[in-house]
Design an enzyme around this catalytic site. Structure first.
Site, PDB file in Angstrom:
ATOM      1  N   THR A 280       0.863  -1.188   0.000  1.00 14.61           N
ATOM      2  CA  THR A 280       0.000   0.000   0.000  1.00 14.61           C
ATOM      3  C   THR A 280       0.896   1.234   0.000  1.00 14.61           C
ATOM      4  OG1 THR A 280      -1.735  -1.180   1.188  1.00 14.61           O
ATOM      5  CG2 THR A 280      -1.888   1.211   1.197  1.00 14.61           C
ATOM      6  N   PHE A 282       1.129   5.179   0.720  1.00 11.86           N
ATOM      7  CA  PHE A 282       0.489   6.225   1.528  1.00 11.86           C
ATOM      8  C   PHE A 282       1.082   7.577   1.138  1.00 11.86           C
ATOM      9  CE2 PHE A 282      -1.602   3.665   4.850  1.00 11.86           C
ATOM     10  CZ  PHE A 282      -1.014   2.433   4.644  1.00 11.86           C
TER      11      PHE A 282
HETATM   12  O1  LIG Z   1      -7.480  -0.534   8.086  1.00 14.10           O
HETATM   13  C1  LIG Z   1      -6.274  -0.265   8.142  1.00 14.10           C
HETATM   14  O2  LIG Z   1      -5.510  -0.853   8.923  1.00 14.10           O
HETATM   15  C2  LIG Z   1      -5.742   0.769   7.286  1.00 14.10           C
HETATM   16  O3  LIG Z   1      -4.716   1.310   7.600  1.00 14.10           O
HETATM   17  C3  LIG Z   1      -6.472   1.110   6.032  1.00 14.10           C
HETATM   18  C4  LIG Z   1      -5.970   0.363   4.817  1.00 14.10           C
HETATM   19  C5  LIG Z   1      -6.563   1.013   3.522  1.00 14.10           C
HETATM   20  O4  LIG Z   1      -7.361   1.929   3.585  1.00 14.10           O
HETATM   21  O5  LIG Z   1      -6.194   0.550   2.440  1.00 14.10           O
HETATM   22  C6  LIG Z   1      -4.505   0.474   4.714  1.00 14.10           C
HETATM   23  C7  LIG Z   1      -3.737  -0.513   4.259  1.00 14.10           C
HETATM   24  C8  LIG Z   1      -4.300  -1.777   3.776  1.00 14.10           C
HETATM   25  O6  LIG Z   1      -4.319  -1.691   2.379  1.00 14.10           O
HETATM   26  C9  LIG Z   1      -5.675  -1.994   4.267  1.00 14.10           C
HETATM   27  C10 LIG Z   1      -6.405  -1.029   4.815  1.00 14.10           C
END
Ligand SMILES: O=C(O)C(=O)C[C@]1(C(=O)O)C=C[C@@H](O)C=C1
Length: 398
Positions: A280, A282
């Site tokens: 992911t 950010f």
């Molecule tokens: O729910 C979490 O733990 C988050 O940080 C959110 C979140 C997102 O929004 O994509 C962040 C990373 C992962 O891809 C899954 C969920």
């Protein structure tokens, strides 16, 4: 005003006019009042006014007289004296320093960073990767994190923007436009999902799992194989907390190993995402933009609109291709305020089109003349253009 070695101003320093390109045919650096540049991060030096797509080898940056050919501020003959009017340098406005993810305060310990979710969420892990000694501040929703920065409750926000399996997080694209924050960095995080349950529970006992919709989507195949009902939660750590407090043995959560520790759950299965390399990305958001450099790889993120017509997007993308600038991301979102465009054609009647905003990330710094020329060129046919931020790329090992 203290000008840095490149020609970008931060929003707080820049005078509130916008920079445009006069349609003069010859190369000119012109300042005039136009409303197209939505961000004061606009370059001072802009391209000549091309209408057609033309080769760009002859583009040379116009270097302000106080800068040398490398873009550095020229030293005055007498090093001990300022060449301007101010003798007392402490009275001058301070130039912005380059804000780096890990060095925003001397040891990063004073930085307050907002994230969406509760402790144990991946977003918190991303915030701590960017600012290891920071104080992380949980927020219920993405928008609360944006507001926390705007209201000076925190210094930064770290929010997910895309995932290698699940794709874009559209809500944050929309919020980037609605709020006036700047992207000052990015963080890539490896996301290894675990299946969590109450202590002593076996994964075969689970009938349903809670998690964030993105996390559930990233584990689609594994969860389908197990035949478990999926229920969405605000964030993965919140899901783990719910399971812990429910005390129900047939209910699990998809969350991190760290969330399991925090909320006293067992890890029933590890790495349950469909794709081993689940990453992911950010964004780090701040009230002020950073001064872009050329000392390392930078990315610039922009958003723009285009008029209707054949080849408009092709032309827009060509401004980067012609200058050998690599694009790393393109995303389109409906324009909420103007979702439909009605075009009247007397021969064919009226047609309705969806109207879009285009978001592009490209690999170049705003201190790089190629980026300045490309945006000057794009501005000629973009109805609206805003620089969302220019920031060092996360090239670190994942
Ligand atoms: O729910 C979490 O733990 C988050 O940080 C959110 C979140 C997102 O929004 O994509 C962040 C990373 C992962 O891809 C899954 C969920």
């Amino acid at each position: 005003m203290a000008l840095k070695a490149n020609s970008i101003w931060s929003c707080s320093e820049a005078p509130h006019f916008h920079v445009g390109v006069p349609n003069l045919g010859s190369r000119l650096c012109g300042l005039r009042f136009v409303n197209k540049w939505e961000c004061c991060c606009a370059p001072v030096v802009l391209a000549q006014a091309h209408r057609a797509i033309t080769p760009v080898e002859d583009e040379k940056p116009i270097i302000p007289s106080h800068l040398d050919s490398s873009g550095a501020i020229k030293r005055s003959q007498n090093n001990t004296e300022s060449s301007g009017f101010h003798k007392d340098l402490s009275l001058l406005p301070k130039p912005l320093s380059v804000t780096e993810p890990s060095s925003s305060s001397s040891d990063g310990s004073k930085v307050r960073v907002a994230y969406q979710g509760i402790p144990g969420a991946y977003s918190e892990a991303a915030a701590l990767k960017a600012y290891p000694k920071s104080e992380t501040v949980p927020c219920e929703q993405f928008e609360a994190a944006f507001k926390a920065v705007e209201l000076w409750l925190v210094d930064k926000a770290v929010l997910p923007i895309e995932n290698s399996v699940g794709g874009s997080i559209h809500r944050n694209y929309d919020l980037l436009l609605r709020h006036r924050l700047h992207i000052v960095g990015e963080v890539q995080l490896v996301v290894n999902h675990c299946l969590l349950g109450l202590p002593g529970v076996q994964k075969e006992e689970l009938k349903r799992v809670f998690s964030h919709p993105q996390a559930l989507a990233q584990c689609e195949m594994t969860l389908s194989k197990l035949g478990i009902i999926r229920v969405s939660a605000d964030d993965t750590a919140g899901a783990a907390q719910m399971v812990a407090s429910s005390g129900e043995r047939d209910t699990g959560a998809v969350a991190s190993a760290r969330a399991a520790k925090i909320y006293g759950l067992d890890v029933l299965a590890e790495k349950i995402q469909d794709d081993d390399d689940n990453i992911t990305r950010f964004l780090i958001l701040a009230r002020e933009s950073i001064i872009a450099g050329t000392d390392r790889p930078y990315k610039t993120s922009i958003v723009f609109t285009l008029e209707e017509g054949p080849g408009m997007l092709f032309k827009a993308l060509a401004v980067f291709a012609l200058r050998n600038i690599n694009l790393t991301k393109i995303e389109s979102r409906p324009q909420r305020k103007r979702p439909l465009r009605v075009v009247d054609d007397s021969n064919k009647g009226s047609a309705k089109y969806f109207d879009y905003l285009f978001y592009i990330d490209f690999e170049a710094s705003m201190a790089d003349p190629r980026a300045q020329f490309a945006l000057g060129h794009l501005q000629e046919f973009a109805g609206f253009l805003r620089v969302l931020g220019c920031y060092p790329m996360d090239t670190g090992l994942l």
